[in-house]
Design an enzyme around this catalytic site. Structure first.
Site, mmCIF file in Angstrom:
data_model
loop_
_atom_site.group_PDB
_atom_site.id
_atom_site.type_symbol
_atom_site.label_atom_id
_atom_site.label_comp_id
_atom_site.label_asym_id
_atom_site.label_seq_id
_atom_site.Cartn_x
_atom_site.Cartn_y
_atom_site.Cartn_z
ATOM 1 C CB CYS A 23 2.149 4.939 4.511
ATOM 2 S SG CYS A 23 1.602 6.080 3.236
ATOM 3 C CG ASN A 26 -3.169 7.611 1.122
ATOM 4 O OD1 ASN A 26 -4.230 8.031 0.679
ATOM 5 N ND2 ASN A 26 -2.736 6.405 0.849
ATOM 6 C CB CYS A 28 5.469 7.441 -0.620
ATOM 7 S SG CYS A 28 6.055 9.120 -0.926
ATOM 8 N NE ARG A 29 6.003 4.629 4.051
ATOM 9 C CZ ARG A 29 6.095 4.678 5.366
ATOM 10 N NH1 ARG A 29 6.775 3.751 6.015
ATOM 11 N NH2 ARG A 29 5.516 5.641 6.044
ATOM 12 C CB SER A 30 -0.488 3.310 1.990
ATOM 13 O OG SER A 30 -0.754 4.684 1.958
ATOM 14 C CG ASP A 142 8.400 7.816 4.226
ATOM 15 O OD1 ASP A 142 8.335 8.006 2.982
ATOM 16 O OD2 ASP A 142 7.791 8.520 5.044
#
Length: 179
Positions: A23, A26, A28-30, A142
């Site tokens: 993402c 690195n 939040c999402r990933s 995001d």
């Protein structure tokens, strides 16, 4: 006709498979995807054969733990976010991982530019959402600038998509003891 996920690329090394999740920062999402996919891989008995890592295309947060809101949503759903430390994506990841999954089109663009403009399309580099059984090919939004509901939405997308990815990993000969 029912939806079928794209096939996973063959492993570079027999009996081993490496998945990278990417993402922007690195945090939040990933990392959410890393924690969930790692747990699902372990539950499926694949932990000795499959590695999961995450990174961001930007280096702002290198060394930091994940966003507290991401950690909170994971904890609320019985996942352990404590080991995560942000890393930055490097070109070497393209050769070290069998599958690189980007959370959105911009991340995919950034990773593609690291690979080089003249490179041929690579089946190993895809959107994470290509494996989403509900919103095929969707970007993972995001949640950074929003509230807790955005992190819940990301977790829901990640959980269902990780189930699809693990199912694909289970069909790769040599990862489950089958040949």
């Amino acid at each position: 006709m029912s939806w079928l996920p794209p096939p996973l690329p063959a492993p570079r090394q027999p009996g081993r498979y490496a998945v990278a999740l990417v993402c922007l920062g690195n945090i939040c999402r990933s990392p959410i995807a890393d924690v969930v996919l790692s747990e699902r891989v372990d539950e499926a008995g694949l932990a000795g054969h499959v590695t999961v890592a995450s990174s961001g295309t930007g280096g702002w947060h290198v060394g930091d733990p994940m966003d507290p809101r991401a950690a909170s949503v994971l904890l609320a759903h019985d996942y352990d976010p404590s080991l995560h430390r942000a890393r930055q994506f490097a070109a070497s990841w393209l050769e070290e991982h069998d599958l690189v999954l980007c959370m959105d089109a911009r991340n995919l663009e950034d990773v593609t530019s690291v690979r080089g403009e003249d490179s041929a399309p690579d089946e190993r580099l895809r959107l994470f959402g290509d494996f989403d059984p509900v919103t095929h090919g969707a970007e993972v939004p995001d949640p950074y600038y929003g509230g807790p509901e955005g992190f819940e939405e990301v977790l829901a997308m990640v959980e269902r998509t990780c189930a699809t990815i693990v199912s694909g990993l289970q069909r790769i000969p040599g990862l489950t003891g089958r040949s």
